[in-house]
Design a protein around this motif. Structure first.
Motif, mmCIF file in Angstrom:
data_model
loop_
_atom_site.group_PDB
_atom_site.id
_atom_site.type_symbol
_atom_site.label_atom_id
_atom_site.label_comp_id
_atom_site.label_asym_id
_atom_site.label_seq_id
_atom_site.Cartn_x
_atom_site.Cartn_y
_atom_site.Cartn_z
ATOM 1 N N VAL A 163 74.030 -3.764 37.785
ATOM 2 C CA VAL A 163 73.589 -2.894 38.764
ATOM 3 C C VAL A 163 74.408 -2.632 39.934
ATOM 4 O O VAL A 163 74.287 -1.377 40.076
ATOM 5 C CB VAL A 163 72.355 -3.916 39.522
ATOM 6 C CG1 VAL A 163 71.917 -3.127 40.501
ATOM 7 C CG2 VAL A 163 71.008 -4.082 38.573
ATOM 8 N N ILE A 164 75.548 -3.239 40.143
ATOM 9 C CA ILE A 164 76.346 -2.738 40.866
ATOM 10 C C ILE A 164 77.264 -1.488 40.604
ATOM 11 O O ILE A 164 77.332 -0.749 41.184
ATOM 12 C CB ILE A 164 77.348 -4.025 41.393
ATOM 13 C CG1 ILE A 164 76.629 -4.916 42.267
ATOM 14 C CG2 ILE A 164 78.482 -3.456 42.232
ATOM 15 C CD1 ILE A 164 77.466 -6.290 42.491
ATOM 16 N N PHE A 165 77.535 -1.514 39.228
ATOM 17 C CA PHE A 165 78.304 -0.792 38.903
ATOM 18 C C PHE A 165 77.459 0.742 38.517
ATOM 19 O O PHE A 165 77.889 1.781 38.662
ATOM 20 C CB PHE A 165 78.913 -1.028 37.346
ATOM 21 C CG PHE A 165 80.238 -2.016 37.304
ATOM 22 C CD1 PHE A 165 81.073 -1.694 38.160
ATOM 23 C CD2 PHE A 165 80.200 -3.080 36.898
ATOM 24 C CE1 PHE A 165 82.205 -2.294 38.396
ATOM 25 C CE2 PHE A 165 81.175 -3.979 36.772
ATOM 26 C CZ PHE A 165 82.151 -3.758 37.730
ATOM 27 N N MET A 166 76.040 0.387 38.154
ATOM 28 C CA MET A 166 75.310 1.500 38.294
ATOM 29 C C MET A 166 75.244 2.296 39.396
ATOM 30 O O MET A 166 74.946 3.805 39.422
ATOM 31 C CB MET A 166 73.962 1.245 37.473
ATOM 32 C CG MET A 166 74.286 0.824 35.984
ATOM 33 S SD MET A 166 72.657 0.196 35.225
ATOM 34 C CE MET A 166 71.239 1.441 35.416
ATOM 35 N N VAL A 167 75.068 1.589 40.540
ATOM 36 C CA VAL A 167 74.877 2.327 41.645
ATOM 37 C C VAL A 167 76.178 2.829 42.255
ATOM 38 O O VAL A 167 75.905 3.928 42.853
ATOM 39 C CB VAL A 167 74.394 1.155 42.643
ATOM 40 C CG1 VAL A 167 74.325 1.742 44.302
ATOM 41 C CG2 VAL A 167 72.904 0.836 42.378
ATOM 42 N N THR A 168 77.288 2.244 42.067
ATOM 43 C CA THR A 168 78.546 2.737 42.421
ATOM 44 C C THR A 168 79.016 3.824 41.772
ATOM 45 O O THR A 168 80.038 4.702 42.325
ATOM 46 C CB THR A 168 79.547 1.716 42.955
ATOM 47 O OG1 THR A 168 79.841 0.920 41.691
ATOM 48 C CG2 THR A 168 79.180 0.533 43.900
ATOM 49 N N ALA A 169 79.156 3.850 40.526
ATOM 50 C CA ALA A 169 79.713 4.874 39.843
ATOM 51 C C ALA A 169 79.321 6.364 40.072
ATOM 52 O O ALA A 169 80.308 7.022 40.276
ATOM 53 C CB ALA A 169 79.328 4.490 38.195
ATOM 54 N N PRO A 170 78.229 6.621 40.410
ATOM 55 C CA PRO A 170 78.047 8.109 40.926
ATOM 56 C C PRO A 170 78.458 8.353 42.143
ATOM 57 O O PRO A 170 78.851 9.605 42.509
ATOM 58 C CB PRO A 170 76.604 8.152 41.040
ATOM 59 C CG PRO A 170 75.750 7.075 40.172
ATOM 60 C CD PRO A 170 77.078 5.988 40.187
ATOM 61 N N LEU A 171 78.730 7.425 43.145
ATOM 62 C CA LEU A 171 79.408 7.758 44.377
ATOM 63 C C LEU A 171 80.865 7.723 44.211
ATOM 64 O O LEU A 171 81.580 8.546 45.089
ATOM 65 C CB LEU A 171 79.168 6.452 45.309
ATOM 66 C CG LEU A 171 77.564 6.027 45.449
ATOM 67 C CD1 LEU A 171 77.661 4.934 46.293
ATOM 68 C CD2 LEU A 171 76.905 7.273 46.139
ATOM 69 N N LEU A 172 81.565 7.432 42.944
ATOM 70 C CA LEU A 172 82.948 7.294 43.070
ATOM 71 C C LEU A 172 83.470 8.490 42.386
ATOM 72 O O LEU A 172 84.720 9.209 42.643
ATOM 73 C CB LEU A 172 83.466 6.256 42.114
ATOM 74 C CG LEU A 172 83.252 4.850 42.500
ATOM 75 C CD1 LEU A 172 83.803 3.843 41.573
ATOM 76 C CD2 LEU A 172 84.150 4.646 43.801
ATOM 77 N N THR A 173 82.604 9.500 41.771
ATOM 78 C CA THR A 173 83.106 10.851 41.156
ATOM 79 C C THR A 173 83.036 11.826 42.511
ATOM 80 O O THR A 173 82.199 11.944 43.283
ATOM 81 C CB THR A 173 81.920 11.334 40.184
ATOM 82 O OG1 THR A 173 80.624 11.360 40.824
ATOM 83 C CG2 THR A 173 81.956 10.362 38.951
ATOM 84 N N GLN A 174 84.284 12.575 42.305
ATOM 85 C CA GLN A 174 84.441 13.451 43.349
ATOM 86 C C GLN A 174 85.007 14.838 42.654
ATOM 87 O O GLN A 174 85.277 14.712 41.487
ATOM 88 C CB GLN A 174 85.726 13.110 44.243
ATOM 89 C CG GLN A 174 85.694 12.015 45.047
ATOM 90 C CD GLN A 174 86.628 11.883 45.956
ATOM 91 O OE1 GLN A 174 87.614 12.186 45.767
ATOM 92 N NE2 GLN A 174 86.533 10.652 46.950
#
Length: 141
Positions: free
Chosen positions: A28-39
């Protein structure tokens, strides 16, 4: 004595439920943070019918030219900031020094002058790339 034997678990039985709980929390942590990391840089890609490239083991380095003609490269600490020609060449050279088979791709905005895209390709080749690919968008049907 027989009651104590019945209560004991053999050493071969391991309770895996806590491990499953931890894995689900991490998922769940990776699923939530992955879209935030893409720039990225907003560009309107030119449309064209092209065959997708075969999958490669190394992720490509993408050089982007926005509508204003600024260069961006998706490696380094300041991915969302424009870079000058010298920085672009230096970063491509550094990547290819350690991973010579890394594919280099160029994304140019549809509104940018063609000469600016060619300039980016020349800079990438000056950094040591033997070939450069172009990224397009499939046409709307």
């Amino acid at each position: 004595m027989s009651r104590q034997r019945q209560r004991r678990r053999p050493m071969s039985e391991i309770n895996v439920v806590p491990y499953i709980d931890v894995m689900l929390v991490l998922l769940v942590i990776f699923m939530v943070t992955a879209p935030l990391l893409t720039q990225g840089v907003k560009v309107e890609l030119p449309q064209g019918d092209a065959e997708p490239l075969p999958a490669q083991s190394d992720d490509p380095v993408v050089v982007t030219i926005n509508q204003a003609g600024e260069f961006f490269i998706d490696i380094g600490a300041d991915k969302g900031n424009p870079v000058d020609a010298e920085t672009l060449v230096a970063r491509v050279r550094a990547v290819l020094k350690y991973k010579p088979k890394t594919p280099i791709m160029v994304r140019g905005d549809a509104g940018v002058e063609y000469g600016r895209v060619v300039e980016a390709m020349v800079l990438v080749q000056a950094g040591g790339a033997s070939s450069v690919g172009l990224i397009t968008e499939s046409p709307e049907r």
